[in-house]
Design a protein around this motif. Structure first.
Motif, PDB file in Angstrom:
ATOM      1  N   ASP A 172       0.778  -1.210   0.056  1.00  0.00           N
ATOM      2  CA  ASP A 172      -0.100   0.045   0.020  1.00  0.00           C
ATOM      3  C   ASP A 172       0.894   1.252   0.036  1.00  0.00           C
ATOM      4  O   ASP A 172       0.726   2.246  -0.600  1.00  0.00           O
ATOM      5  CB  ASP A 172      -0.867   0.232   1.212  1.00  0.00           C
ATOM      6  CG  ASP A 172      -1.945  -1.055   1.206  1.00  0.00           C
ATOM      7  OD1 ASP A 172      -2.435  -1.560   0.071  1.00  0.00           O
ATOM      8  OD2 ASP A 172      -2.549  -1.334   2.114  1.00  0.00           O
ATOM      9  N   ALA A 173       1.992   1.264   0.812  1.00  0.00           N
ATOM     10  CA  ALA A 173       3.015   2.230   0.726  1.00  0.00           C
ATOM     11  C   ALA A 173       3.623   2.523  -0.642  1.00  0.00           C
ATOM     12  O   ALA A 173       3.824   3.660  -1.270  1.00  0.00           O
ATOM     13  CB  ALA A 173       3.835   2.122   1.760  1.00  0.00           C
ATOM     14  N   VAL A 174       3.976   1.631  -1.233  1.00  0.00           N
ATOM     15  CA  VAL A 174       4.480   1.417  -2.508  1.00  0.00           C
ATOM     16  C   VAL A 174       3.396   2.185  -3.381  1.00  0.00           C
ATOM     17  O   VAL A 174       3.945   3.102  -4.314  1.00  0.00           O
ATOM     18  CB  VAL A 174       4.771   0.099  -3.124  1.00  0.00           C
ATOM     19  CG1 VAL A 174       5.100   0.022  -4.298  1.00  0.00           C
ATOM     20  CG2 VAL A 174       6.058  -0.471  -2.302  1.00  0.00           C
ATOM     21  N   THR A 175       2.296   1.663  -3.404  1.00  0.00           N
ATOM     22  CA  THR A 175       1.136   2.131  -3.984  1.00  0.00           C
ATOM     23  C   THR A 175       1.321   3.746  -4.134  1.00  0.00           C
ATOM     24  O   THR A 175       0.988   4.525  -4.957  1.00  0.00           O
ATOM     25  CB  THR A 175      -0.109   1.580  -3.587  1.00  0.00           C
ATOM     26  OG1 THR A 175      -0.166   0.120  -3.812  1.00  0.00           O
ATOM     27  CG2 THR A 175      -1.480   2.095  -4.696  1.00  0.00           C
ATOM     28  N   ALA A 260      -0.617  14.589   0.848  1.00  0.00           N
ATOM     29  CA  ALA A 260      -1.160  13.629  -0.412  1.00  0.00           C
ATOM     30  C   ALA A 260      -0.732  12.123  -0.462  1.00  0.00           C
ATOM     31  O   ALA A 260      -1.548  11.518  -0.731  1.00  0.00           O
ATOM     32  CB  ALA A 260      -0.562  14.450  -1.563  1.00  0.00           C
ATOM     33  N   VAL A 261       0.506  11.945  -0.174  1.00  0.00           N
ATOM     34  CA  VAL A 261       0.884  10.650  -0.016  1.00  0.00           C
ATOM     35  C   VAL A 261       0.352   9.663   1.099  1.00  0.00           C
ATOM     36  O   VAL A 261      -0.165   8.789   0.777  1.00  0.00           O
ATOM     37  CB  VAL A 261       2.632  10.373   0.146  1.00  0.00           C
ATOM     38  CG1 VAL A 261       3.080   9.122   0.401  1.00  0.00           C
ATOM     39  CG2 VAL A 261       3.217  11.142  -1.071  1.00  0.00           C
ATOM     40  N   ARG A 262      -0.066  10.576   2.258  1.00  0.00           N
ATOM     41  CA  ARG A 262      -0.613   9.693   3.082  1.00  0.00           C
ATOM     42  C   ARG A 262      -2.203   9.329   2.896  1.00  0.00           C
ATOM     43  O   ARG A 262      -2.589   8.329   3.066  1.00  0.00           O
ATOM     44  CB  ARG A 262      -0.663  10.686   4.674  1.00  0.00           C
ATOM     45  CG  ARG A 262      -1.548  10.266   5.705  1.00  0.00           C
ATOM     46  CD  ARG A 262      -1.094   9.123   6.361  1.00  0.00           C
ATOM     47  NE  ARG A 262       0.370   9.003   6.836  1.00  0.00           N
ATOM     48  CZ  ARG A 262       0.708   7.871   7.557  1.00  0.00           C
ATOM     49  NH1 ARG A 262       0.099   7.029   7.872  1.00  0.00           N
ATOM     50  NH2 ARG A 262       1.996   7.850   7.948  1.00  0.00           N
ATOM     51  N   ARG A 267      -6.021   5.445   1.316  1.00  0.00           N
ATOM     52  CA  ARG A 267      -7.160   5.077   0.463  1.00  0.00           C
ATOM     53  C   ARG A 267      -6.576   3.447  -0.308  1.00  0.00           C
ATOM     54  O   ARG A 267      -7.668   2.793  -0.441  1.00  0.00           O
ATOM     55  CB  ARG A 267      -7.096   6.041  -0.999  1.00  0.00           C
ATOM     56  CG  ARG A 267      -8.018   5.690  -2.084  1.00  0.00           C
ATOM     57  CD  ARG A 267      -9.523   5.879  -1.372  1.00  0.00           C
ATOM     58  NE  ARG A 267     -10.512   5.360  -2.268  1.00  0.00           N
ATOM     59  CZ  ARG A 267     -11.616   4.451  -1.992  1.00  0.00           C
ATOM     60  NH1 ARG A 267     -11.666   4.027  -0.581  1.00  0.00           N
ATOM     61  NH2 ARG A 267     -12.238   4.127  -3.001  1.00  0.00           N
ATOM     62  N   ALA A 268      -5.310   3.378  -0.339  1.00  0.00           N
ATOM     63  CA  ALA A 268      -5.073   1.902  -0.769  1.00  0.00           C
ATOM     64  C   ALA A 268      -5.311   0.848   0.154  1.00  0.00           C
ATOM     65  O   ALA A 268      -5.990  -0.292  -0.270  1.00  0.00           O
ATOM     66  CB  ALA A 268      -3.548   1.986  -0.888  1.00  0.00           C
ATOM     67  N   GLY A 269      -5.298   1.311   1.479  1.00  0.00           N
ATOM     68  CA  GLY A 269      -5.748   0.171   2.289  1.00  0.00           C
ATOM     69  C   GLY A 269      -7.281   0.155   2.349  1.00  0.00           C
ATOM     70  O   GLY A 269      -7.726  -1.253   2.692  1.00  0.00           O
ATOM     71  N   GLU A 270      -7.944   1.189   2.254  1.00  0.00           N
ATOM     72  CA  GLU A 270      -9.469   1.042   2.000  1.00  0.00           C
ATOM     73  C   GLU A 270     -10.135   0.347   0.887  1.00  0.00           C
ATOM     74  O   GLU A 270     -10.880  -0.632   0.921  1.00  0.00           O
ATOM     75  CB  GLU A 270      -9.984   2.272   1.945  1.00  0.00           C
ATOM     76  CG  GLU A 270     -10.132   3.195   3.355  1.00  0.00           C
ATOM     77  CD  GLU A 270     -10.562   4.577   2.927  1.00  0.00           C
ATOM     78  OE1 GLU A 270     -10.287   5.458   3.744  1.00  0.00           O
ATOM     79  OE2 GLU A 270     -10.946   5.154   1.666  1.00  0.00           O
TER      80      GLU A 270
END
Ligand SMILES: NC(=O)c1ccc[n+]([C@@H]2O[C@H](COP(=O)([O-])OP(=O)(O)OC[C@H]3O[C@@H](n4cnc5c(N)ncnc54)[C@H](OP(=O)(O)O)[C@@H]3O)[C@@H](O)[C@H]2O)c1
Length: 280
Positions: A172-175, A260-262, A267-270
């Motif tokens: 998700d962080a890579v995303t 923005a990155v946060r 959002r990736a996790g959701e």
């Protein structure tokens, strides 16, 4: 970057989904010397099949069939929303393949349930893969061996740089950084071009100046100095650059980027939760 053919000499590859990402990966593999006849693409669109057969000389089929049993690696390159259905259609035809999913947002436990396998690598590429300059993060499920990792690396290296992370959460962080990050850079370039036009350049000249400036900055940064050092080296006291950077700092650009990155990371996790909500 490793040579895909040196790592995957005889492995039969199948792609489920033959859209733009699959095409980019196959083009990279063929360019690196892979025999295209060892690649099978399952793709429902007849136009896309014809395009793949003519431009890349791969074998194609409109839906999963017995040919899939020979595949050592199955690359899942369909939209996340259709992967579950594609897996249901494909399962019966599969042998003991390594699964490599590039579908955004589908975490390993969900893939494992839908594909009924623990031999799964989940990857998050970005669209620069289309020009061979992609960045891809990868995470492995419990059934993935060291040889499988080498195989996945060799396939994804055909589209650029790739690296391993330890969990879906890290992916998700890579995303949030490289997956969505091309858009942050395009957003900056877009705003920079508009700013150049606002001081009197016509659009083509502004675009050209911005692109060459950005390319020059990236080429300099590649030499290895920290970005902050490079910035301060071109910022003299009370000079023009300092005047501009003071405005960027005062308007909160560094904090905006952090936020923005946060936001992308959260959002990736959701999205993973939403997409995994489909029944297995
Ligand atoms: N593009 C990117 O930058 C990017 C970045 C990271 C990850 N990804 C992921 O990569 C995956 C592929 O993206 P893409 O941009 O290549 O999408 P795409 O161009 O839409 O390709 C998907 C292909 O799969 C085909 N398809 C649909 N249902 C199928 C089925 N049941 N069996 C086999 N094939 C089927 C589609 O055919 P039809 O058009 O006829 O439906 C389409 O040609 C997505 O999961 C995406 O999240 C993409």
């Amino acid at each position: 970057m490793s040579n895909p053919t040196s790592e995957t000499p005889e492995r039969a590859l199948a792609f489920v989904g033959g859209g733009q990402m699959a095409s980019a990966m196959i083009a990279g593999l063929v360019k690196a010397g892979r025999d295209s006849s060892s690649i099978l693409v399952i793709e429902p669109s007849s136009d896309q099949r014809l395009h793949l057969e003519q431009s890349l000389r791969v074998r194609t089929a409109p839906c999963a069939d017995a040919q899939l049993a020979d595949a050592d690696v199955v690359v899942w390159a369909v939209k996340p929303q259709v992967l579950r259905q594609a897996a249901l259609e494909t399962r019966a035809h599969l042998g003991a393949a390594l699964h490599l999913s590039i579908a955004a947002g589908l975490p390993l436990p969900t893939l494992s349930q839908w594909l009924q396998s623990e031999r799964i690598v989940r990857a998050m590429p970005n669209t620069a893969a289309l020009v061979g300059a992609g960045v891809t993060g990868m995470v492995a499920a419990t059934g993935v061996s060291a040889a499988d990792r080498a195989l996945a690396t060799a396939i994804l290296a055909a589209t650029g740089h790739c690296f391993w992370v330890e969990s879906d959460e890290r992916l998700d962080a890579v995303t949030a950084v490289s997956g969505s990050g091309l858009a942050y850079v395009f957003h900056f370039l877009e705003a920079f071009q508009a700013a150049a036009e606002a001081v009197g350049f016509d659009a083509p000249t502004a675009r050209d100046l911005v692109l060459r400036t950005a390319t020059g900055a990236v080429e300099q940064a590649k030499l290895g100095d920290p970005f902050g050092t490079l910035r301060s080296r071109v910022t003299s006291k009370r000079g023009t650059t300092e005047a501009a950077l003071n405005v960027l700092d005062a308007t909160g650009t560094p904090q905006a980027l952090r936020d923005a990155v946060r936001a992308a990371y959260e959002r990736a996790g959701e999205l993973s939760k939403e997409l995994s909500g489909q029944p297995g």
